[in-house]
Design a protein around this motif. Structure first.
Motif, PDB file in Angstrom:
ATOM      1  N   ALA A   1      -7.640   1.831  -7.391  1.00 11.75           N
ATOM      2  CA  ALA A   1      -7.940   0.395  -7.414  1.00 11.75           C
ATOM      3  C   ALA A   1      -7.918  -0.245  -6.026  1.00 11.75           C
ATOM      4  O   ALA A   1      -8.419  -1.362  -5.859  1.00 11.75           O
ATOM      5  N   CYS A   2      -7.328   0.434  -5.054  1.00  7.77           N
ATOM      6  CA  CYS A   2      -7.104  -0.201  -3.738  1.00  7.77           C
ATOM      7  C   CYS A   2      -8.068   0.338  -2.685  1.00  7.77           C
ATOM      8  O   CYS A   2      -8.031   1.533  -2.345  1.00  7.77           O
ATOM      9  N   GLU A   3      -8.882  -0.569  -2.181  1.00  2.41           N
ATOM     10  CA  GLU A   3      -9.896  -0.151  -1.210  1.00  2.41           C
ATOM     11  C   GLU A   3      -9.298   0.350   0.110  1.00  2.41           C
ATOM     12  O   GLU A   3      -9.707   1.413   0.602  1.00  2.41           O
ATOM     13  N   PRO A   4      -8.339  -0.384   0.702  1.00  2.57           N
ATOM     14  CA  PRO A   4      -7.775   0.102   1.978  1.00  2.57           C
ATOM     15  C   PRO A   4      -7.150   1.503   1.854  1.00  2.57           C
ATOM     16  O   PRO A   4      -7.352   2.353   2.720  1.00  2.57           O
ATOM     17  N   CYS A   5      -6.418   1.742   0.764  1.00  2.00           N
ATOM     18  CA  CYS A   5      -5.802   3.074   0.604  1.00  2.00           C
ATOM     19  C   CYS A   5      -6.874   4.132   0.362  1.00  2.00           C
ATOM     20  O   CYS A   5      -6.793   5.250   0.911  1.00  2.00           O
ATOM     21  N   GLY A   6      -7.878   3.781  -0.434  1.00  2.00           N
ATOM     22  CA  GLY A   6      -8.986   4.707  -0.678  1.00  2.00           C
ATOM     23  C   GLY A   6      -9.688   5.063   0.622  1.00  2.00           C
ATOM     24  O   GLY A   6     -10.045   6.225   0.853  1.00  2.00           O
TER      25      GLY A   6
ATOM     26  N   HIS B   1       0.821  -1.225   0.000  1.00  2.00           N
ATOM     27  CA  HIS B   1       0.000   0.000   0.000  1.00  2.00           C
ATOM     28  C   HIS B   1       0.850   1.269   0.000  1.00  2.00           C
ATOM     29  O   HIS B   1       2.054   1.225   0.221  1.00  2.00           O
ATOM     30  N   LEU B   2       0.173   2.376  -0.229  1.00  2.00           N
ATOM     31  CA  LEU B   2       0.882   3.656  -0.288  1.00  2.00           C
ATOM     32  C   LEU B   2       1.375   4.077   1.093  1.00  2.00           C
ATOM     33  O   LEU B   2       0.733   3.792   2.103  1.00  2.00           O
ATOM     34  N   THR B   3       2.507   4.781   1.106  1.00  2.00           N
ATOM     35  CA  THR B   3       3.010   5.344   2.369  1.00  2.00           C
ATOM     36  C   THR B   3       2.148   6.562   2.709  1.00  2.00           C
ATOM     37  O   THR B   3       1.399   7.074   1.870  1.00  2.00           O
TER      38      THR B   3
HETATM   39 ZN    ZN Z   1      -3.329   0.243  -1.178  1.00  2.00          ZN
END
Ligand code: ZN
Lengths: 169, 195
Positions: free
Chosen positions: A32-37, A8-10
């Motif tokens: 595309a990434c739910e946790p980062c969103g 995931h993103l920092t």
């Molecule tokens: Zn992510």
């Protein structure tokens, strides 16, 4: 992105997405990434609530202020010079009163302490003069510094009118 | 800056008027109606003093109206007004060393009052309570930022200005704006518990 264990993103990358200057990779990842969103949504939703409430508050407050802007008297900045000159006036007035009282001997000094109509009047006048000076520093209109508010880009036409413009305060 | 006779200005004036937002700047009532509440919010949360913010906002609108001929339309009216407000706030900040003069006048933003203005449509009392707490918390966190951080943060996330407009309003290079913005956002997000 962090690494293979944590794809995931920092936090810095998430900040860059929020500020609008993230890399293309980070932008695609968030999309595309739910946790980062979801991590971004925490901030976005709180900011949205704040924006809505603060704007509604400001709208209500704005409606209580006079719409007659032209009747508004611009405030004058209290400068170091004006504060020191006001302070110096006060000090001189005090020094003068003290010197006069001492030179007039014990009886006169006593009478300076005891209420005396004439003395009260002059003291009052001196105090009022000083307060008026301070008030005028706070409240008097001043010439607006139009130059500061001009747009940055050089433009001969604008330069002409800026030179000729007299601000009506 | 070159000087020109008044006749040049008079001849050139109608041409320049076409290139800018004439209706907004020449009609002071419209200027107030369109921009005052937004400016007032920006100045209130930048200074943390609602009474002072009212004065600065009125000063700002009056200065903009009086200096409307110098507006060349290179930016939006909103960006121009914001840059005037920023200069007025900075003017005020320079006198902050004389707090003893100001204390008698100073007021703080009532965060509970601001929070009471949350939209109540379609939300439960619990959600409203959470929203109120969030608004109050964010208001307090914004106050902990430095003036530059606070100002660019509000411009970006409350006023929704882009970086170029923020840079112009602040009179700062875009990279400096980015630095202040990043520090502000980091501080806000960490205090909000998002990190
Ligand atoms: Zn992510």
């Amino acid at each position: 992105m962090n690494n293979l264990q944590n794809p995931h993103l920092t936090e810095d990358e998430l900040d860059e997405v929020l500020m609008g200057f993230a890399s293309e990779d980070a932008t695609l990842h968030v999309a595309a990434c739910e946790p980062c969103g979801a991590r971004l949504d925490v901030f976005r939703s709180q900011m949205a609530v704040f924006s809505q409430a603060s704007m509604a508050w400001s709208d209500a407050r704005s409606n209580t202020i006079s719409r007659d802007i032209l009747a508004h008297k611009p405030t004058r900045r209290l400068t170091l010079t004006t504060v020191w000159s006001s302070a110096a006036t006060l000090m001189l007035a005090l020094a003068f009163s003290l010197t006069t009282a001492l030179h007039q001997g014990p009886r006169a000094a006593d009478s300076a302490v005891v209420a005396h109509p004439d003395h009260d009047q002059s003291e009052l006048a001196s105090d009022n003069e000083m307060l008026a000076a301070i008030n005028s520093e706070f409240g008097a209109p001043r010439q607006a510094q139009v130059g500061i508010y001009e747009n940055v880009t050089a433009h001969p036409a604008g330069a002409r009118s800026a030179v000729s413009l007299q601000v009506r305060n | 800056m070159a000087t020109y006779p008044a006749s040049c200005v008079a001849l050139e004036w109608p041409l320049r008027r076409e290139g800018r937002a004439i209706s907004e700047l020449d009609d002071i009532d419209l200027l107030v109606k369109t921009y005052r509440a937004r400016l007032l919010r920006f100045v209130t949360f930048s200074t943390g003093d609602p009474d002072l913010a009212e004065t600065i906002t009125q000063d700002c609108l009056l200065k903009a109206y009086n200096a409307r001929l110098s507006f060349r339309g290179d930016s939006s009216v909103n960006t121009w007004l914001t840059s005037i407000a920023v200069n007025l706030i900075r003017d005020h900040q320079r006198t902050q060393k004389f707090k003893f003069w100001k204390q008698a006048r100073a007021t703080a933003v009532d965060v509970t009052d601001v929070a009471s203005f949350i939209a109540v449509d379609c939300t439960s009392p619990e959600q409203q309570l959470i929203a109120k707490e969030q608004v109050a918390k964010l208001s307090v966190i914004i106050e902990t930022l430095s003036l530059n951080q606070r100002t660019v943060f509000l411009m970006k996330f409350a006023e929704e200005m882009d970086l170029a407009d923020i840079s112009q309003s602040m009179g700062m290079p875009i990279n400096t704006v980015k630095t202040h913005l990043h520090r502000a956002l980091k501080a806000v997000r960490s205090q909000l518990g998002a990190q």
